[in-house]
Design a protein around this motif. Structure first.
Motif, PDB file in Angstrom:
ATOM      1  N   ARG A   1      24.288 -19.262  -5.022  1.00  0.00           N
ATOM      2  CA  ARG A   1      23.680 -19.527  -3.706  1.00  0.00           C
ATOM      3  C   ARG A   1      24.444 -20.579  -2.905  1.00  0.00           C
ATOM      4  N   TRP A   2      25.110 -21.497  -3.578  1.00  0.00           N
ATOM      5  CA  TRP A   2      25.814 -22.574  -2.882  1.00  0.00           C
ATOM      6  C   TRP A   2      27.183 -22.158  -2.360  1.00  0.00           C
ATOM      7  N   GLU A   3      27.658 -20.989  -2.762  1.00  0.00           N
ATOM      8  CA  GLU A   3      28.998 -20.551  -2.361  1.00  0.00           C
ATOM      9  C   GLU A   3      28.977 -19.800  -1.034  1.00  0.00           C
ATOM     10  N   SER A   4      30.140 -19.733  -0.388  1.00  0.00           N
ATOM     11  CA  SER A   4      30.276 -18.967   0.858  1.00  0.00           C
ATOM     12  C   SER A   4      30.154 -17.476   0.528  1.00  0.00           C
ATOM     13  N   ALA A   5      29.899 -16.677   1.545  1.00  0.00           N
ATOM     14  CA  ALA A   5      29.738 -15.233   1.336  1.00  0.00           C
ATOM     15  C   ALA A   5      30.987 -14.624   0.694  1.00  0.00           C
ATOM     16  N   ALA A   6      32.157 -15.033   1.122  1.00  0.00           N
ATOM     17  CA  ALA A   6      33.401 -14.487   0.561  1.00  0.00           C
ATOM     18  C   ALA A   6      33.526 -14.840  -0.929  1.00  0.00           C
ATOM     19  N   LYS A   7      33.196 -16.056  -1.252  1.00  0.00           N
ATOM     20  CA  LYS A   7      33.279 -16.494  -2.646  1.00  0.00           C
ATOM     21  C   LYS A   7      32.205 -15.812  -3.491  1.00  0.00           C
ATOM     22  N   GLN A   8      31.013 -15.613  -2.912  1.00  0.00           N
ATOM     23  CA  GLN A   8      29.927 -14.957  -3.649  1.00  0.00           C
ATOM     24  C   GLN A   8      30.358 -13.589  -4.155  1.00  0.00           C
ATOM     25  N   THR A   9      30.953 -12.784  -3.292  1.00  0.00           N
ATOM     26  CA  THR A   9      31.334 -11.436  -3.712  1.00  0.00           C
ATOM     27  C   THR A   9      32.413 -11.485  -4.799  1.00  0.00           C
ATOM     28  N   ALA A  10      33.312 -12.443  -4.731  1.00  0.00           N
ATOM     29  CA  ALA A  10      34.355 -12.574  -5.755  1.00  0.00           C
ATOM     30  C   ALA A  10      33.760 -12.902  -7.128  1.00  0.00           C
ATOM     31  N   LEU A  11      32.624 -13.577  -7.152  1.00  0.00           N
ATOM     32  CA  LEU A  11      31.994 -13.962  -8.416  1.00  0.00           C
ATOM     33  C   LEU A  11      31.406 -12.758  -9.166  1.00  0.00           C
ATOM     34  N   LEU A  12      31.296 -11.622  -8.495  1.00  0.00           N
ATOM     35  CA  LEU A  12      30.643 -10.444  -9.068  1.00  0.00           C
ATOM     36  C   LEU A  12      31.603  -9.381  -9.592  1.00  0.00           C
ATOM     37  N   MET A  13      32.866  -9.443  -9.213  1.00  0.00           N
ATOM     38  CA  MET A  13      33.760  -8.310  -9.388  1.00  0.00           C
ATOM     39  C   MET A  13      34.368  -8.124 -10.780  1.00  0.00           C
ATOM     40  N   ASP A  14      34.669  -9.191 -11.480  1.00  0.00           N
ATOM     41  CA  ASP A  14      35.330  -9.043 -12.783  1.00  0.00           C
ATOM     42  C   ASP A  14      34.401  -8.419 -13.813  1.00  0.00           C
ATOM     43  N   ASP A  15      34.925  -7.440 -14.539  1.00  0.00           N
ATOM     44  CA  ASP A  15      34.167  -6.726 -15.561  1.00  0.00           C
ATOM     45  C   ASP A  15      33.872  -7.670 -16.722  1.00  0.00           C
TER      46      ASP A  15
ATOM     47  N   ALA B   1      22.646  -4.988 -13.020  1.00  0.00           N
ATOM     48  CA  ALA B   1      21.640  -4.915 -11.949  1.00  0.00           C
ATOM     49  C   ALA B   1      21.796  -6.087 -10.988  1.00  0.00           C
ATOM     50  N   LEU B   2      21.997  -7.261 -11.533  1.00  0.00           N
ATOM     51  CA  LEU B   2      22.156  -8.452 -10.694  1.00  0.00           C
ATOM     52  C   LEU B   2      23.381  -8.323  -9.799  1.00  0.00           C
ATOM     53  N   ALA B   3      24.512  -7.920 -10.365  1.00  0.00           N
ATOM     54  CA  ALA B   3      25.746  -7.780  -9.576  1.00  0.00           C
ATOM     55  C   ALA B   3      25.576  -6.724  -8.489  1.00  0.00           C
ATOM     56  N   GLU B   4      24.940  -5.611  -8.832  1.00  0.00           N
ATOM     57  CA  GLU B   4      24.716  -4.553  -7.849  1.00  0.00           C
ATOM     58  C   GLU B   4      23.774  -5.027  -6.740  1.00  0.00           C
ATOM     59  N   HIS B   5      22.724  -5.733  -7.124  1.00  0.00           N
ATOM     60  CA  HIS B   5      21.757  -6.257  -6.153  1.00  0.00           C
ATOM     61  C   HIS B   5      22.415  -7.270  -5.201  1.00  0.00           C
ATOM     62  N   LEU B   6      23.188  -8.182  -5.757  1.00  0.00           N
ATOM     63  CA  LEU B   6      23.832  -9.202  -4.924  1.00  0.00           C
ATOM     64  C   LEU B   6      24.924  -8.600  -4.038  1.00  0.00           C
ATOM     65  N   ALA B   7      25.653  -7.615  -4.545  1.00  0.00           N
ATOM     66  CA  ALA B   7      26.663  -6.937  -3.722  1.00  0.00           C
ATOM     67  C   ALA B   7      25.996  -6.228  -2.544  1.00  0.00           C
ATOM     68  N   ALA B   8      24.846  -5.593  -2.798  1.00  0.00           N
ATOM     69  CA  ALA B   8      24.128  -4.888  -1.731  1.00  0.00           C
ATOM     70  C   ALA B   8      23.696  -5.843  -0.627  1.00  0.00           C
ATOM     71  N   LYS B   9      23.390  -7.077  -0.976  1.00  0.00           N
ATOM     72  CA  LYS B   9      23.011  -8.062   0.046  1.00  0.00           C
ATOM     73  C   LYS B   9      24.161  -8.341   1.011  1.00  0.00           C
ATOM     74  N   HIS B  10      25.397  -8.050   0.567  1.00  0.00           N
ATOM     75  CA  HIS B  10      26.583  -8.202   1.417  1.00  0.00           C
ATOM     76  C   HIS B  10      27.038  -6.851   1.985  1.00  0.00           C
ATOM     77  N   ASP B  11      26.176  -5.830   1.856  1.00  0.00           N
ATOM     78  CA  ASP B  11      26.493  -4.469   2.305  1.00  0.00           C
ATOM     79  C   ASP B  11      27.738  -3.913   1.627  1.00  0.00           C
ATOM     80  N   LEU B  12      27.912  -4.233   0.355  1.00  0.00           N
ATOM     81  CA  LEU B  12      29.050  -3.752  -0.419  1.00  0.00           C
ATOM     82  C   LEU B  12      28.584  -2.784  -1.498  1.00  0.00           C
ATOM     83  N   ALA B  13      29.469  -1.890  -1.867  1.00  0.00           N
ATOM     84  CA  ALA B  13      29.197  -1.001  -3.002  1.00  0.00           C
ATOM     85  C   ALA B  13      29.151  -1.856  -4.266  1.00  0.00           C
TER      86      ALA B  13
END
Length: 127
Positions: A37-51, A66-78
């Motif tokens: 929550r404390w990170e910028s939007a750009a940094k937030q999405t980067a935190l989700l991508m690594d397998d 589920a968490l990664a998918e849910h948080l990515a959706a909040k940024h309108d990302l697949a």
């Protein structure tokens, strides 16, 4: 001295794999959300991508997907591609009380329902 780096989902899975204590696992999960929550939007999405490697429990693997998918959706990302196969065959309700389970069944975000890990949206916001 190393600079601060927020926890990624991959880091979170590694921490979860180091313990089987449920209280410690939940504490670490909530810490990830707080750092996220404390990170910028750009940094937030980067935190989700690594397998992430397996957390050692298919329920937790599905919850992280589920968490990664849910948080990515909040940024309108697949959703990240690694989330696709981490789906439970049998639903998991982490809440202990029946009323909490019923609430989660009704109020779990779509990504959590898809992955079979029923956690209410309010629980994610309250963390």
């Amino acid at each position: 001295m190393a600079s601060y780096q927020p926890m990624t989902v991959a880091n979170l899975a590694a921490y979860l794999s180091q313990t089987t204590d449920e209280k410690t696992r939940w504490k670490t999960f909530w810490e990830f959300l707080e750092e996220y929550r404390w990170e910028s939007a750009a940094k937030q999405t980067a935190l989700l991508m690594d397998d992430p490697a397996s957390a050692g429990d298919e329920r937790w693997d599905a919850l992280l997907a589920a968490l990664a998918e849910h948080l990515a959706a909040k940024h309108d990302l697949a959703p990240p591609s690694w989330t696709e196969l981490r789906v439970l065959g049998r639903p998991w309700f982490p809440a202990e009380l029946r009323v909490q389970r019923a609430y989660a069944l009704v109020h779990a975000p779509a990504a959590f329902r898809k992955h079979g890990a029923y956690l209410a949206a309010a629980d994610l916001e309250a963390a």
